[in-house]
Design a protein around this motif. Structure first.
Motif, mmCIF file in Angstrom:
data_model
loop_
_atom_site.group_PDB
_atom_site.id
_atom_site.type_symbol
_atom_site.label_atom_id
_atom_site.label_comp_id
_atom_site.label_asym_id
_atom_site.label_seq_id
_atom_site.Cartn_x
_atom_site.Cartn_y
_atom_site.Cartn_z
ATOM 1 N N ARG A 208 52.682 44.614 41.000
ATOM 2 C CA ARG A 208 52.508 46.063 41.067
ATOM 3 C C ARG A 208 51.066 46.418 41.432
ATOM 4 N N TRP A 209 50.908 47.338 42.357
ATOM 5 C CA TRP A 209 49.583 47.857 42.723
ATOM 6 C C TRP A 209 49.734 49.232 43.340
ATOM 7 N N VAL A 210 48.951 50.177 42.817
ATOM 8 C CA VAL A 210 48.922 51.521 43.391
ATOM 9 C C VAL A 210 47.478 51.993 43.419
ATOM 10 N N ASP A 211 47.041 52.455 44.568
ATOM 11 C CA ASP A 211 45.746 53.119 44.714
ATOM 12 C C ASP A 211 46.005 54.611 44.491
ATOM 13 N N ILE A 212 45.482 55.160 43.386
ATOM 14 C CA ILE A 212 45.816 56.552 43.057
ATOM 15 C C ILE A 212 44.786 57.517 43.641
ATOM 16 N N GLY A 213 44.181 57.142 44.763
ATOM 17 C CA GLY A 213 43.170 57.978 45.393
ATOM 18 C C GLY A 213 43.709 59.249 46.009
ATOM 19 N N ARG A 214 45.043 59.312 46.215
ATOM 20 C CA ARG A 214 45.667 60.511 46.772
ATOM 21 C C ARG A 214 46.704 61.054 45.786
#
Length: 239
Positions: A208-214
């Motif tokens: 699992r990986w999520v970039d929450i920059g947006r």
């Protein structure tokens, strides 16, 4: 073992949420992004964490405190002007005297950092970049051409790329390639090291990986974690 969390960014892509909260304190599941990062660092044996902060520094300090609830010691370093994704490390070069982790503050993942450290220790070079595969769907017919003639066509192709997760393991020798002052980005560090022929290690993470920059990524991370927790049922309630 030490770690650095880069939380000095302005979070403009998360506006208007980021006008109230820094990315590190965005809610994910029953905690925040920084809760997950600090849990992971502690599980990997990290005992000292430095958080680089800017305008939201007081809020992050108030939430994280001295780090005792995660079993780590937290120190804070102010970023008076934007220094990029790598520049803030320059102020810490005398303190980072062994292998250390660096992470952006807008990353949510289930990465096992112990394995990353083992991989880094067994590999040449002062920098290990954690990568993850990402699938990109092109919603158009893609044409290749040469000399004014079409030579190939793909209808809405799918491509898989390996992207940086924003998590790294470094050794002090990396500072040989980072200027002592001024803004400096990860892209610049990569360019300098590749130009000099220095080895850069790649650790692939398939979980699992999520970039929450947006905003859409933050919502996706919240939905994914809520679904996972609902599936675990009473096991999560007992935690």
């Amino acid at each position: 073992m030490k770690a650095v969390i880069q939380a000095g960014g302005r979070g403009t892509r998360l506006a208007p949420y980021s006008t109230v909260l820094p990315k590190a304190l965005m809610p994910i599941g029953k905690g925040t992004v920084v809760d997950n990062l600090l849990d992971q660092f502690a599980a990997a044996g990290v005992r000292e964490v430095v958080i680089t902060v800017s305008s939201f520094g007081p809020l992050i300090r108030s939430y994280c405190g001295d780090g005792s609830r995660w079993g780590v010691t937290i120190d804070y370093v102010g970023e008076d002007e934007p220094l990029g994704t790598i520049g803030p490390l320059s102020a810490l070069r005398d303190r980072l005297d062994g292998p250390f982790f660096v992470s952006n503050s807008d990353v949510y993942t289930d990465l096992d950092l112990t394995r990353v450290l083992e991989f880094h220790d067994a590999s040449p070079g002062p920098l290990t970049v954690v990568l993850t595969p990402q699938t990109v769907n092109i919603p158009y017919g893609v044409i290749t051409h040469d000399g004014g003639r079409v030579v190939g066509f793909q209808e809405k192709p799918t491509e898989v790329f390996h992207v940086s997760t924003g998590i790294y393991c470094m050794s002090p020798e990396v500072f040989d390639h980072i200027p002592a002052t001024g803004a400096f980005g990860f892209d610049q560090l990569m360019a300098v090291m590749l130009e000099k022929g220095r080895p850069i290690n790649a650790y692939e993470h398939d979980g699992r990986w999520v970039d929450i920059g947006r905003i859409e990524d933050l919502r996706r991370a919240q939905t994914q974690l809520t679904t996972m927790m609902d599936g675990m049922g009473d096991d999560v309630a007992d935690l």
